[in-house]
Design an enzyme around this catalytic site. Structure first.
Site, short mmCIF file in Angstrom:
data_model
loop_
_atom_site.label_atom_id
_atom_site.label_comp_id
_atom_site.label_asym_id
_atom_site.label_seq_id
_atom_site.Cartn_x
_atom_site.Cartn_y
_atom_site.Cartn_z
N LYS A 41 4.69 -57.93 29.38
CA LYS A 41 4.11 -58.63 28.76
C LYS A 41 4.28 -60.32 29.45
O LYS A 41 5.96 -60.00 29.56
CB LYS A 41 3.80 -58.95 27.60
CG LYS A 41 1.91 -59.61 27.09
CD LYS A 41 1.18 -58.20 27.71
CE LYS A 41 0.02 -59.36 26.91
NZ LYS A 41 -1.44 -57.98 26.78
N1 GLU Z 1 -4.02 -58.30 29.57
C1 GLU Z 1 -4.31 -56.08 28.77
C2 GLU Z 1 -4.01 -55.53 27.27
O1 GLU Z 1 -3.35 -55.64 26.50
C3 GLU Z 1 -4.50 -55.66 30.39
C4 GLU Z 1 -3.03 -55.37 30.16
C5 GLU Z 1 -3.39 -54.60 31.69
O2 GLU Z 1 -4.21 -54.42 32.69
O3 GLU Z 1 -2.50 -54.82 32.59
O4 GLU Z 1 -4.10 -54.28 27.77
#
Ligand code: GLU
Length: 437
Positions: free
Chosen positions: A127
């Site tokens: 993240k």
């Molecule tokens: N931000 C989204 C989540 O928290 C998508 C993450 C992604 O597609 O890599 O799942």
């Protein structure tokens, strides 16, 4: 930033869910660790693997300058955390918000590891975040922040290393800038370096609505399991961004009655159901949901405690806490956001027999379609929207059943079942790969 230093693995202690301090309850990293410890104990996880999986494997902090529109220079702080890359490249969104912290990004990265493992896709968890307020920045400033942040972390990105995606405060335009910046450095177009891109740049059809789509699938599954009809099923959605608005729209299209929308600047209620398509149009025009003529204005926090069949928080962390959990009057809590419920609230929800569809299962539709996007980019062959959605439906329904079966077999609640299933899968891969030395 002393409070943000991780405790060395050798000195780490278990976080006990029952004795979290009020501060720990609201700290997403502590909340994640408490659930992890509880699930790992239930699994009898080997103490070495416990240490490996308990903390992120890499944390990058960057402070970088950006020229602002008024000619001044501002310095921004950004993070990218890789929690695990055992099952594949790091995967997870990038968040732009004024209150982003390293602990929050750590928690979100770990949740990505568990989420990808729950739906069994070949990614680890990562993240990113930049401390900024996207609402107060121009397009030009956002572009310069995005490009410089990308350049600062570029050696850790790549289709086989770490693949970012949108999260709160970022969108497909942000991903286009990241893809372009990375490609300029590599001297070739590398569209698989991010997902959630515009379709004409190698994005997947269906990606924008995918998290909402997945949420609608697990709501259907929960109703089937609990033998509740769709007709008359009242839903309250908290958050009307990409996730909340798409979930509300898709649920309304399936025949659910969306009676409430709680946004950061106000709540809307209509016991006969809110016309979600009209609300989306209204919001596009006015940039707010408040003042929408098709519903009554109500207090956004109180709205969470109104009677409904499904409460769907789809904004941010710490929305259902020890302060309001006892007052909830829903039958199902379907977590569209990451970490909307604190560990102390979990116990209260259990006592109230509220059926929880935990975040790492419920909102996994987004990353699952990101996986499809990454596959399509690497093949150079693109699927139709219905192909994407069919595959998504299959994975979401199957994962829902896996978690429910696990919960029944191990006599644990749905959240702990999802954690146990995920930790077991990641631990298995980690053990099989062995420890490099
Ligand atoms: N931000 C989204 C989540 O928290 C998508 C993450 C992604 O597609 O890599 O799942």
């Amino acid at each position: 930033m002393a409070e943000e230093q991780l405790i060395p693995a050798t000195e780490q202690k278990e976080t006990d869910m029952a004795t979290l301090t009020p501060e720990q309850e609201m700290n997403p990293w502590d909340a994640q660790a408490a659930r992890f410890d509880f699930a790992a104990k239930k699994l009898n996880l080997d103490s070495g693997l416990w240490k490996v999986l308990r903390q992120p494997c890499r944390e990058i902090i960057v402070h970088f300058p950006v020229s602002m529109d008024d000619g001044s220079i501002e310095v921004f702080t950004g993070y990218r955390v890789h929690h695990s890359v055992a099952r594949g490249p790091g995967k997870g969104g990038i968040r732009y918000a004024p209150d982003v912290s390293l602990d929050e990004v750590r928690a979100l990265a770990s949740w990505m590891t568990w989420k990808c493992a729950v739906v069994n896709i070949p990614f680890g968890g990562a993240k990113g975040g930049v401390i900024c307020d996207p609402k107060k920045l121009s397009q030009g400033e956002l572009e310069r922040i995005t490009r410089r942040y990308t350049a600062e972390i570029i050696e850790f990105l790549g289709p086989e290393k770490d693949v970012p995606a949108p999260d709160m405060g970022t969108d497909e335009q942000t991903m286009a800038w990241i893809m372009d910046t990375y490609s300029m450095h590599m001297r070739q177009t590398v569209n698989a370096v991010v997902t959630g891109k515009p379709v004409n740049l190698g994005g997947s059809r269906g990606r924008t609505a995918a998290t909402g789509h997945g949420l609608a699938v697990v709501c259907d599954e929960a109703l089937k399991l609990l033998e509740m009809p769709v007709e008359g099923c009242r839903v309250i959605v908290q958050g009307f961004g990409n996730v909340g608005s798409n979930a509300a729209r898709l649920l309304a299209d399936k025949g659910y009655t969306v009676i409430g929308i709680a946004e950061y600047d106000g709540g809307l209620y209509n016991s006969n159901g809110i016309d979600i398509h009209a609300l989306v149009e209204y919001r596009k025009r006015t940039r707010t949901v408040t003042g929408f003529p098709g519903a009554q204005a109500v207090d956004k926090d109180e709205l969470l405690t109104y009677e409904c069949e499904i409460l769907l928080p789809a904004a941010t962390e710490n929305v259902i806490t020890s302060h309001n959990a006892a007052r909830l009057r829903c039958r199902i809590l379907c977590e569209g956001a990451n970490g909307p419920t604190t560990p102390l609230a979990d116990d209260i929800l259990s006592d109230k027999k509220i059926f929880v569809i935990p975040d790492i299962l419920a909102n996994a539709g987004g990353v699952t379609t990101s996986y499809f996007e990454w596959v399509q980019d690497r093949m150079g062959y693109f699927w139709t929207e219905s192909e994407v959605n069919q595959r998504l439906d299959h994975i979401m329904s199957e994962s829902f059943r896996d978690v429910i079966t696990y919960a029944r077999n191990h006599q644990v609640n749905n959240r702990i079942a999802a954690y146990m299933l995920a930790i077991d899968r990641v631990a298995y891969t980690t053990r099989q790969r062995g420890i490099y030395a």
